[in-house]
Motif scaffolding. Sequence first.
Motif, PDB file in Angstrom:
ATOM      1  N   ALA A  62      38.729  47.692  45.965  1.00 10.82           N
ATOM      2  CA  ALA A  62      37.752  46.667  46.366  1.00 10.82           C
ATOM      3  C   ALA A  62      36.340  47.103  45.994  1.00 10.82           C
ATOM      4  N   ARG A  63      36.050  48.379  46.247  1.00  4.21           N
ATOM      5  CA  ARG A  63      34.707  48.892  45.939  1.00  4.21           C
ATOM      6  C   ARG A  63      34.383  48.718  44.457  1.00  4.21           C
ATOM      7  N   SER A  64      35.348  49.024  43.602  1.00  6.26           N
ATOM      8  CA  SER A  64      35.130  48.825  42.166  1.00  6.26           C
ATOM      9  C   SER A  64      34.897  47.362  41.837  1.00  6.26           C
ATOM     10  N   LEU A  65      35.701  46.486  42.456  1.00  6.79           N
ATOM     11  CA  LEU A  65      35.610  45.061  42.127  1.00  6.79           C
ATOM     12  C   LEU A  65      34.262  44.470  42.547  1.00  6.79           C
ATOM     13  N   CYS A  66      33.619  45.077  43.551  1.00 11.70           N
ATOM     14  CA  CYS A  66      32.308  44.594  44.008  1.00 11.70           C
ATOM     15  C   CYS A  66      31.253  44.644  42.911  1.00 11.70           C
ATOM     16  N   MET A  67      31.484  45.443  41.887  1.00 19.07           N
ATOM     17  CA  MET A  67      30.533  45.529  40.772  1.00 19.07           C
ATOM     18  C   MET A  67      30.886  44.547  39.649  1.00 19.07           C
ATOM     19  N   SER A  68      31.879  43.682  39.897  1.00 21.00           N
ATOM     20  CA  SER A  68      32.329  42.713  38.888  1.00 21.00           C
ATOM     21  C   SER A  68      32.619  43.367  37.534  1.00 21.00           C
ATOM     22  N   PRO A  69      33.486  44.366  37.525  1.00 22.40           N
ATOM     23  CA  PRO A  69      33.763  45.041  36.248  1.00 22.40           C
ATOM     24  C   PRO A  69      34.536  44.131  35.292  1.00 22.40           C
ATOM     25  N   LYS A  70      34.384  44.410  34.011  1.00 28.20           N
ATOM     26  CA  LYS A  70      35.154  43.675  33.009  1.00 28.20           C
ATOM     27  C   LYS A  70      36.442  44.419  32.671  1.00 28.20           C
ATOM     28  N   ILE A  71      36.410  45.727  32.923  1.00 27.23           N
ATOM     29  CA  ILE A  71      37.552  46.580  32.593  1.00 27.23           C
ATOM     30  C   ILE A  71      37.797  47.487  33.788  1.00 27.23           C
ATOM     31  N   MET A  72      39.057  47.712  34.136  1.00 31.22           N
ATOM     32  CA  MET A  72      39.360  48.644  35.223  1.00 31.22           C
ATOM     33  C   MET A  72      40.227  49.785  34.697  1.00 31.22           C
ATOM     34  N   LEU A  73      39.797  51.008  35.002  1.00 30.19           N
ATOM     35  CA  LEU A  73      40.563  52.201  34.649  1.00 30.19           C
ATOM     36  C   LEU A  73      41.191  52.755  35.933  1.00 30.19           C
ATOM     37  N   PHE A  74      42.451  53.087  35.860  1.00 24.72           N
ATOM     38  CA  PHE A  74      43.138  53.674  37.014  1.00 24.72           C
ATOM     39  C   PHE A  74      43.735  55.007  36.583  1.00 24.72           C
ATOM     40  N   ASP A  75      43.413  56.072  37.297  1.00 20.64           N
ATOM     41  CA  ASP A  75      43.967  57.383  36.941  1.00 20.64           C
ATOM     42  C   ASP A  75      44.945  57.839  38.024  1.00 20.64           C
ATOM     43  N   GLU A  76      46.200  57.614  37.796  1.00 18.29           N
ATOM     44  CA  GLU A  76      47.269  57.959  38.744  1.00 18.29           C
ATOM     45  C   GLU A  76      46.917  57.515  40.169  1.00 18.29           C
ATOM     46  N   PRO A  77      46.698  56.207  40.342  1.00 14.95           N
ATOM     47  CA  PRO A  77      46.182  55.715  41.625  1.00 14.95           C
ATOM     48  C   PRO A  77      47.155  55.854  42.788  1.00 14.95           C
ATOM     49  N   THR A  78      48.433  56.047  42.490  1.00 13.51           N
ATOM     50  CA  THR A  78      49.399  56.128  43.600  1.00 13.51           C
ATOM     51  C   THR A  78      50.016  57.508  43.752  1.00 13.51           C
ATOM     52  N   SER A  79      49.623  58.467  42.905  1.00 13.88           N
ATOM     53  CA  SER A  79      50.377  59.725  42.920  1.00 13.88           C
ATOM     54  C   SER A  79      50.024  60.633  44.087  1.00 13.88           C
ATOM     55  N   ALA A  80      48.911  60.323  44.806  1.00 15.69           N
ATOM     56  CA  ALA A  80      48.601  61.139  45.991  1.00 15.69           C
ATOM     57  C   ALA A  80      49.062  60.463  47.281  1.00 15.69           C
ATOM     58  N   LEU A  81      49.767  59.333  47.136  1.00 12.99           N
ATOM     59  CA  LEU A  81      50.133  58.547  48.323  1.00 12.99           C
ATOM     60  C   LEU A  81      51.537  58.866  48.818  1.00 12.99           C
ATOM     61  N   ASP A  82      51.722  58.724  50.133  1.00 14.70           N
ATOM     62  CA  ASP A  82      53.077  58.795  50.668  1.00 14.70           C
ATOM     63  C   ASP A  82      53.871  57.618  50.097  1.00 14.70           C
ATOM     64  N   PRO A  83      55.171  57.830  49.882  1.00 12.16           N
ATOM     65  CA  PRO A  83      55.975  56.809  49.202  1.00 12.16           C
ATOM     66  C   PRO A  83      55.855  55.407  49.822  1.00 12.16           C
TER      67      PRO A  83
END
Length: 260
Positions: free
Chosen positions: A168-189
């Motif tokens: 959400a924080r990223s989207l608040c800047m109205s980005p045109k491109i979103m980069l995700f770097d292993e966004p779920t790998s630190a999360l519990d399953p």
Amino acid sequence: MTDTSLAPTGRTTPAAARDLAVEMIDVNKWYGDFHVLKAIDLEVKKGEKIVICGPSGSGKSTMIRCINRLEEHQAGRIIVDGIELTEDLKRIDEIRRDVGMVFQHFNLFPHLTILENCTLAPIWVKKLPKREADEIAMHYLRRVRIPEQANKYPGQLSGGQQQRVAIARSLCMSPKIMLFDEPTSALDPEMVKEVLDTMVGLANEGMTMLVVTHEMGFARQVADRVIFMDAGQIIESNEPNAFFANPQHERTKLFLSQIL
Ligand code: ADP
Ligand code: MG
């Protein structure tokens, strides 16, 4: 055809005219003596979703971090939304506004509330009035389905909730491109799905996305293309069905056999 129409690479059509969000041309990067990115060529069309996978240390993070200049490349060209990444700092700021990034470890400010985390950049970088920034932040917090957490602190939220705040924080800047770097790998399953669902929603709305992940279900569901990297090179790039059903390279086959 005149010579003046030719870009230094010999291409005749500017990236913007071909509707490219990102263009990497023969990009090379070294950390000291270590050649971390080797002759990377990558074209990402506007609205395209690309999943990047590959063994640990293959250069995936470095490659996407070059796109918003968290890392500098030493040779080749990177053009983001028609702007070439050079030493010109003013334009680097433009790129950073247009390119959102979500990290493995959410990187929220622990001493700020969820709402304040979301309004910080819009207020200080975009110079929005606080009330407008609050409205935008609440809009995106509703979109990631945690508006009720707005006045809490990151430490009071689960990992999955914190990652949705980071999106959400990223989207608040109205980005045109979103980069995700292993966004779920630190999360519990049990929290992986809520974050992936948020990303699928974003993909369905047409966002241009480059996602480093080993979530191959996500890749099958949303990727236009899956890229496999090894030892600083793009070894293979294909649409998901062909990529998974019929990998062309031994290294891709080996990698897939280890993660699937
Ligand atoms: P991946 O994301 O695929 O795991 P990285 O892009 O993080 O790979 O790293 C690629 C290689 O570069 C690794 O060998 C890593 O140790 C090295 N590396 C990453 N960042 C740095 C740095 N700041 N300085 C020196 N070496 C680095
Ligand atoms: Mg990485």
